[in-house]
Design a protein around this motif. Sequence first.
Motif, PDB file in Angstrom:
ATOM      1  N   UNK A 180      80.787  23.947   5.297  1.00  0.00           N
ATOM      2  CA  UNK A 180      79.693  24.833   5.719  1.00  0.00           C
ATOM      3  C   UNK A 180      79.784  25.216   7.188  1.00  0.00           C
ATOM      4  N   UNK A 181      80.605  24.508   7.960  1.00  0.00           N
ATOM      5  CA  UNK A 181      80.798  24.889   9.361  1.00  0.00           C
ATOM      6  C   UNK A 181      81.372  26.295   9.483  1.00  0.00           C
ATOM      7  N   UNK A 182      82.047  26.759   8.432  1.00  0.00           N
ATOM      8  CA  UNK A 182      82.618  28.109   8.444  1.00  0.00           C
ATOM      9  C   UNK A 182      81.536  29.192   8.504  1.00  0.00           C
ATOM     10  N   UNK A 183      80.300  28.826   8.164  1.00  0.00           N
ATOM     11  CA  UNK A 183      79.198  29.787   8.281  1.00  0.00           C
ATOM     12  C   UNK A 183      79.028  30.249   9.720  1.00  0.00           C
ATOM     13  N   UNK A 184      79.391  29.374  10.655  1.00  0.00           N
ATOM     14  CA  UNK A 184      79.224  29.715  12.074  1.00  0.00           C
ATOM     15  C   UNK A 184      80.416  30.515  12.620  1.00  0.00           C
ATOM     16  N   UNK A 185      81.352  30.868  11.727  1.00  0.00           N
ATOM     17  CA  UNK A 185      82.460  31.724  12.152  1.00  0.00           C
ATOM     18  C   UNK A 185      82.040  33.192  12.139  1.00  0.00           C
ATOM     19  N   UNK A 186      81.419  33.633  11.038  1.00  0.00           N
ATOM     20  CA  UNK A 186      81.032  35.045  10.914  1.00  0.00           C
ATOM     21  C   UNK A 186      79.549  35.253  10.643  1.00  0.00           C
ATOM     22  N   UNK A 187      78.943  34.359   9.858  1.00  0.00           N
ATOM     23  CA  UNK A 187      77.544  34.543   9.455  1.00  0.00           C
ATOM     24  C   UNK A 187      76.597  34.224  10.606  1.00  0.00           C
ATOM     25  N   UNK A 188      76.803  33.063  11.251  1.00  0.00           N
ATOM     26  CA  UNK A 188      75.947  32.637  12.367  1.00  0.00           C
ATOM     27  C   UNK A 188      76.811  32.318  13.590  1.00  0.00           C
ATOM     28  N   UNK A 189      77.519  33.264  14.145  1.00  0.00           N
ATOM     29  CA  UNK A 189      78.431  32.966  15.260  1.00  0.00           C
ATOM     30  C   UNK A 189      77.693  32.425  16.480  1.00  0.00           C
ATOM     31  N   UNK A 190      78.341  31.502  17.179  1.00  0.00           N
ATOM     32  CA  UNK A 190      77.755  30.916  18.384  1.00  0.00           C
ATOM     33  C   UNK A 190      78.440  31.454  19.646  1.00  0.00           C
ATOM     34  N   UNK A 191      79.275  32.458  19.465  1.00  0.00           N
ATOM     35  CA  UNK A 191      79.942  33.122  20.582  1.00  0.00           C
ATOM     36  C   UNK A 191      79.762  34.627  20.425  1.00  0.00           C
ATOM     37  N   UNK A 193      77.102  36.600  20.441  1.00  0.00           N
ATOM     38  CA  UNK A 193      76.064  36.973  19.482  1.00  0.00           C
ATOM     39  C   UNK A 193      74.716  37.034  20.193  1.00  0.00           C
ATOM     40  N   UNK A 194      73.867  38.014  19.841  1.00  0.00           N
ATOM     41  CA  UNK A 194      72.536  38.084  20.470  1.00  0.00           C
ATOM     42  C   UNK A 194      71.587  36.990  19.978  1.00  0.00           C
ATOM     43  N   UNK A 195      71.987  36.296  18.912  1.00  0.00           N
ATOM     44  CA  UNK A 195      71.122  35.265  18.322  1.00  0.00           C
ATOM     45  C   UNK A 195      71.709  33.863  18.494  1.00  0.00           C
ATOM     46  N   UNK A 196      72.346  33.639  19.633  1.00  0.00           N
ATOM     47  CA  UNK A 196      73.009  32.351  19.856  1.00  0.00           C
ATOM     48  C   UNK A 196      72.022  31.187  19.799  1.00  0.00           C
ATOM     49  N   UNK A 197      70.828  31.361  20.324  1.00  0.00           N
ATOM     50  CA  UNK A 197      69.830  30.277  20.332  1.00  0.00           C
ATOM     51  C   UNK A 197      69.496  29.836  18.907  1.00  0.00           C
ATOM     52  N   UNK A 198      69.266  30.807  18.028  1.00  0.00           N
ATOM     53  CA  UNK A 198      68.958  30.494  16.634  1.00  0.00           C
ATOM     54  C   UNK A 198      70.155  29.864  15.942  1.00  0.00           C
ATOM     55  N   UNK A 199      71.328  30.432  16.166  1.00  0.00           N
ATOM     56  CA  UNK A 199      72.538  29.928  15.501  1.00  0.00           C
ATOM     57  C   UNK A 199      72.889  28.522  15.966  1.00  0.00           C
ATOM     58  N   UNK A 200      72.684  28.238  17.253  1.00  0.00           N
ATOM     59  CA  UNK A 200      72.956  26.890  17.753  1.00  0.00           C
ATOM     60  C   UNK A 200      71.944  25.891  17.205  1.00  0.00           C
ATOM     61  N   UNK A 201      70.701  26.355  16.997  1.00  0.00           N
ATOM     62  CA  UNK A 201      69.688  25.496  16.378  1.00  0.00           C
ATOM     63  C   UNK A 201      70.080  25.159  14.948  1.00  0.00           C
ATOM     64  N   UNK A 202      70.550  26.160  14.206  1.00  0.00           N
ATOM     65  CA  UNK A 202      70.991  25.942  12.824  1.00  0.00           C
ATOM     66  C   UNK A 202      72.184  24.992  12.776  1.00  0.00           C
ATOM     67  N   UNK A 203      73.048  25.071  13.791  1.00  0.00           N
ATOM     68  CA  UNK A 203      74.222  24.204  13.844  1.00  0.00           C
ATOM     69  C   UNK A 203      73.827  22.734  13.910  1.00  0.00           C
ATOM     70  N   UNK A 204      72.695  22.461  14.536  1.00  0.00           N
ATOM     71  CA  UNK A 204      72.242  21.080  14.676  1.00  0.00           C
ATOM     72  C   UNK A 204      71.825  20.465  13.344  1.00  0.00           C
ATOM     73  N   UNK A 208      77.937  16.983  10.590  1.00  0.00           N
ATOM     74  CA  UNK A 208      79.313  16.855  11.064  1.00  0.00           C
ATOM     75  C   UNK A 208      79.452  17.463  12.459  1.00  0.00           C
ATOM     76  N   UNK A 209      78.684  18.502  12.758  1.00  0.00           N
ATOM     77  CA  UNK A 209      78.741  19.116  14.084  1.00  0.00           C
ATOM     78  C   UNK A 209      78.381  18.109  15.170  1.00  0.00           C
ATOM     79  N   UNK A 210      77.535  17.143  14.845  1.00  0.00           N
ATOM     80  CA  UNK A 210      77.116  16.134  15.813  1.00  0.00           C
ATOM     81  C   UNK A 210      78.229  15.148  16.152  1.00  0.00           C
ATOM     82  N   UNK A 211      79.266  15.084  15.312  1.00  0.00           N
ATOM     83  CA  UNK A 211      80.371  14.160  15.561  1.00  0.00           C
ATOM     84  C   UNK A 211      81.394  14.733  16.539  1.00  0.00           C
TER      85      UNK A 211
END
Length: 273
Positions: A180-191, A193-204, A208-211
């Motif tokens: 599911x980390x691949x969602x942050x490649x195109x769907x919720x990019x963290x680089x 993107x105008x919605x980085x705050x939301x996407x980084x929140x979703x990443x939390x 596995x992202x915490x590791x």
Amino acid sequence: MTQALWKCLLFASGLGMLQSFAILTMPNPLLWSNLILWFGFSNTEIILVYIIDLSIKLLPLVLFQVIFGTYLYQRFCSASVYYFSRCPNRIRWFLKESVKLYLLAVLYPLVMVLTTTLIVNFIKPIDFDQSAFLLLIYYVLIHSLWLFITTTLINVLAIMLDSSAAFVIVVGFQLTSVALLLLWENVWPVVDSPNISLHSLLLKFNPIAHLILTWHSSNINLIKGQINQFNLSFDLNETVIIFACLSVFILFIGSLIVKQKEWIVLNQESGGM
């Protein structure tokens, strides 16, 4: 506990020796902080090839879950009636054994890093920078808590179901989280993107992202220059607190299950008593 301790040390040191070969390919000068970050899955990008590599790097954690996935549950499958008839306070027993399991979870990543450090340092010099000691503390805290959460969950689920099903559920969840980390490649990019705050929140919400230490941020000057790969608000202390709370929650649920289960009819592995 003695047998489990030796098993933990044996596998951790063995994995440390194997992983020293990868560290030896790093260019000089070799900083100890870079070695620790390597164990914390440094330079992991949100791209398919890196995600596949991350799945492979998770194998040492999965191995711990395999080895100790029945650490608590085994009491239910071997002379459980006799054992628990002499142990009237089930919750106290569960919490005491859980503390032992956590100590094993702390030793496992720590021994891996120290073994690799000793081997590599014999072959090429390591610069023991100050930031490495802080990174080591965070690495051991975060990874040991995750090992404790997942391994305790396997044991608790095994009590309710059986050990095979418990292992498949927990490991399957981890592999799904990696995918599911691949969602942050195109769907919720963290680089970019105008919605980085939301996407980084979703990443939390992806455990596995915490590791991955380098995805985190920190207010500590000594280490913040070596992490924060994506410039996100993803504090290391947040992860420690979240994982600590999850550990307490798992212990609470486990205590309830252990208290309510009937020992005599619990042997799921052999279909009854």
